[in-house]
Scaffold this motif. Structure first.
Motif, mmCIF file in Angstrom:
data_model
loop_
_atom_site.group_PDB
_atom_site.id
_atom_site.type_symbol
_atom_site.label_atom_id
_atom_site.label_comp_id
_atom_site.label_asym_id
_atom_site.label_seq_id
_atom_site.Cartn_x
_atom_site.Cartn_y
_atom_site.Cartn_z
ATOM 1 N N GLU A 156 47.904 19.341 49.874
ATOM 2 C CA GLU A 156 46.658 19.924 49.394
ATOM 3 C C GLU A 156 46.129 20.978 50.362
ATOM 4 N N GLU A 157 45.469 21.978 49.790
ATOM 5 C CA GLU A 157 44.743 22.992 50.558
ATOM 6 C C GLU A 157 43.420 23.231 49.848
ATOM 7 N N TYR A 158 42.373 23.446 50.614
ATOM 8 C CA TYR A 158 41.045 23.671 50.052
ATOM 9 C C TYR A 158 40.351 24.756 50.868
ATOM 10 N N PHE A 159 39.655 25.656 50.176
ATOM 11 C CA PHE A 159 38.860 26.658 50.880
ATOM 12 C C PHE A 159 37.811 27.234 49.937
ATOM 13 N N ILE A 160 36.913 27.996 50.517
ATOM 14 C CA ILE A 160 35.833 28.648 49.774
ATOM 15 C C ILE A 160 36.029 30.160 49.854
ATOM 16 N N ALA A 161 35.742 30.828 48.750
ATOM 17 C CA ALA A 161 35.676 32.295 48.696
ATOM 18 C C ALA A 161 34.385 32.616 47.942
ATOM 19 N N HIS A 162 34.109 33.875 47.733
ATOM 20 C CA HIS A 162 32.914 34.212 46.954
ATOM 21 C C HIS A 162 33.167 35.458 46.111
ATOM 22 N N GLY A 163 32.332 35.577 45.118
ATOM 23 C CA GLY A 163 32.448 36.704 44.205
ATOM 24 C C GLY A 163 31.934 37.996 44.836
ATOM 25 N N HIS A 164 31.986 39.039 44.033
ATOM 26 C CA HIS A 164 31.597 40.380 44.480
ATOM 27 C C HIS A 164 31.108 41.131 43.246
ATOM 28 N N SER A 165 30.221 42.076 43.442
ATOM 29 C CA SER A 165 29.667 42.817 42.290
ATOM 30 C C SER A 165 30.726 43.592 41.511
ATOM 31 N N ASN A 166 31.881 43.877 42.111
ATOM 32 C CA ASN A 166 32.937 44.614 41.419
ATOM 33 C C ASN A 166 34.002 43.712 40.779
ATOM 34 N N VAL A 167 33.770 42.403 40.729
ATOM 35 C CA VAL A 167 34.726 41.514 40.048
ATOM 36 C C VAL A 167 34.675 41.801 38.556
ATOM 37 N N THR A 168 35.835 42.167 37.991
ATOM 38 C CA THR A 168 35.943 42.373 36.542
ATOM 39 C C THR A 168 36.900 41.366 35.901
ATOM 40 N N ALA A 169 37.875 40.919 36.649
ATOM 41 C CA ALA A 169 38.840 39.905 36.184
ATOM 42 C C ALA A 169 39.416 40.250 34.815
ATOM 43 N N THR A 170 40.020 41.429 34.727
ATOM 44 C CA THR A 170 40.600 41.855 33.449
ATOM 45 C C THR A 170 42.122 41.961 33.477
ATOM 46 N N HIS A 171 42.723 41.742 34.628
ATOM 47 C CA HIS A 171 44.179 41.883 34.761
ATOM 48 C C HIS A 171 44.883 40.849 33.896
ATOM 49 N N ARG A 172 45.926 41.261 33.198
ATOM 50 C CA ARG A 172 46.593 40.384 32.230
ATOM 51 C C ARG A 172 47.798 39.625 32.766
ATOM 52 N N THR A 173 48.242 39.923 33.984
ATOM 53 C CA THR A 173 49.451 39.250 34.465
ATOM 54 C C THR A 173 49.286 38.494 35.780
ATOM 55 N N THR A 174 48.162 38.699 36.483
ATOM 56 C CA THR A 174 47.955 38.019 37.765
ATOM 57 C C THR A 174 46.488 37.704 37.965
ATOM 58 N N PHE A 175 46.205 36.887 38.984
ATOM 59 C CA PHE A 175 44.875 36.865 39.586
ATOM 60 C C PHE A 175 45.056 36.679 41.083
ATOM 61 N N GLU A 176 44.078 37.162 41.823
ATOM 62 C CA GLU A 176 44.179 37.174 43.283
ATOM 63 C C GLU A 176 42.873 36.724 43.917
ATOM 64 N N ILE A 177 43.008 36.050 45.056
ATOM 65 C CA ILE A 177 41.887 35.720 45.930
ATOM 66 C C ILE A 177 42.259 36.279 47.295
ATOM 67 N N THR A 178 41.304 36.960 47.944
ATOM 68 C CA THR A 178 41.609 37.647 49.201
ATOM 69 C C THR A 178 40.600 37.319 50.297
ATOM 70 N N LYS A 179 41.044 37.438 51.538
ATOM 71 C CA LYS A 179 40.164 37.291 52.686
ATOM 72 C C LYS A 179 39.338 38.555 52.913
ATOM 73 N N GLU A 180 39.775 39.665 52.332
ATOM 74 C CA GLU A 180 39.044 40.927 52.487
ATOM 75 C C GLU A 180 37.619 40.748 51.963
ATOM 76 N N ASP A 181 36.669 41.527 52.515
ATOM 77 C CA ASP A 181 35.277 41.410 52.079
ATOM 78 C C ASP A 181 34.891 42.417 51.014
ATOM 79 N N GLU A 182 35.625 43.511 50.929
ATOM 80 C CA GLU A 182 35.275 44.565 49.978
ATOM 81 C C GLU A 182 36.228 44.578 48.796
#
Length: 159
Positions: A21-47
């Protein structure tokens, strides 16, 4: 935080199941659109730019290189299943992906779940049953307002 535990529940012929198991927290951003049809990603980047249509959360506490060795080893089996639970406010979604022997998990900031079988150093799961575009829009709306995203990843396999 990474843990290894044994699940004593009844599974085919009553075999014990090992879990990584692995667990962590991330957060959203005003530019999240989540429209990609083949992947999703979570990043350590802030922007995040509007071009990042696969990115659902930023500021993650872990990238691929931060995952435990035992977790990564468990993901490198084609018959092992990665179950990722994403929780944001009252919304929760469970994503099922497959492991792959070609996963290198060496990217310092990104984790990518893919609908295809393509792998690169950012890929954490292939043949995923969800992509950015299939994440519930209510969850995406909260993420676009900067809400926290809890990420729980579990690899389960016979002992």
């Amino acid at each position: 935080m990474s843990t290894r535990s044994i699940d004593y529940t009844w599974k085919r012929v009553c075999k014990y199941m090992v879990r990584e198991e692995e667990y962590f927290i991330a957060h959203g951003h005003s530019n999240v659109t989540a429209t990609h049809r083949t992947t999703f990603e979570i990043t350590k980047e802030d922007e995040l730019s509007l071009a990042g249509s696969c990115i659902i959360a930023v500021g993650a506490k872990k990238g691929a290189t931060d995952l435990s060795r035992s977790f990564c080893a468990a993901l490198r089996h084609q018959d092992h299943v990665l179950v990722t639970t994403l929780t944001c406010g009252p919304h929760m979604i469970e994503i099922r992906s497959q492991g792959d022997p070609n996963l290198t998990l060496t990217h310092p900031t990104d984790l990518v779940w893919r609908r295809s079988s393509f792998t690169c150093n950012r890929t954490i799961g292939v043949l995923s049953d969800h992509t950015a575009s299939t994440i519930p829009r209510e969850m995406v709306s909260l993420l676009a307002k900067g809400a926290d995203l809890e990420v729980c990843m579990l690899v389960e396999y016979p002992d």
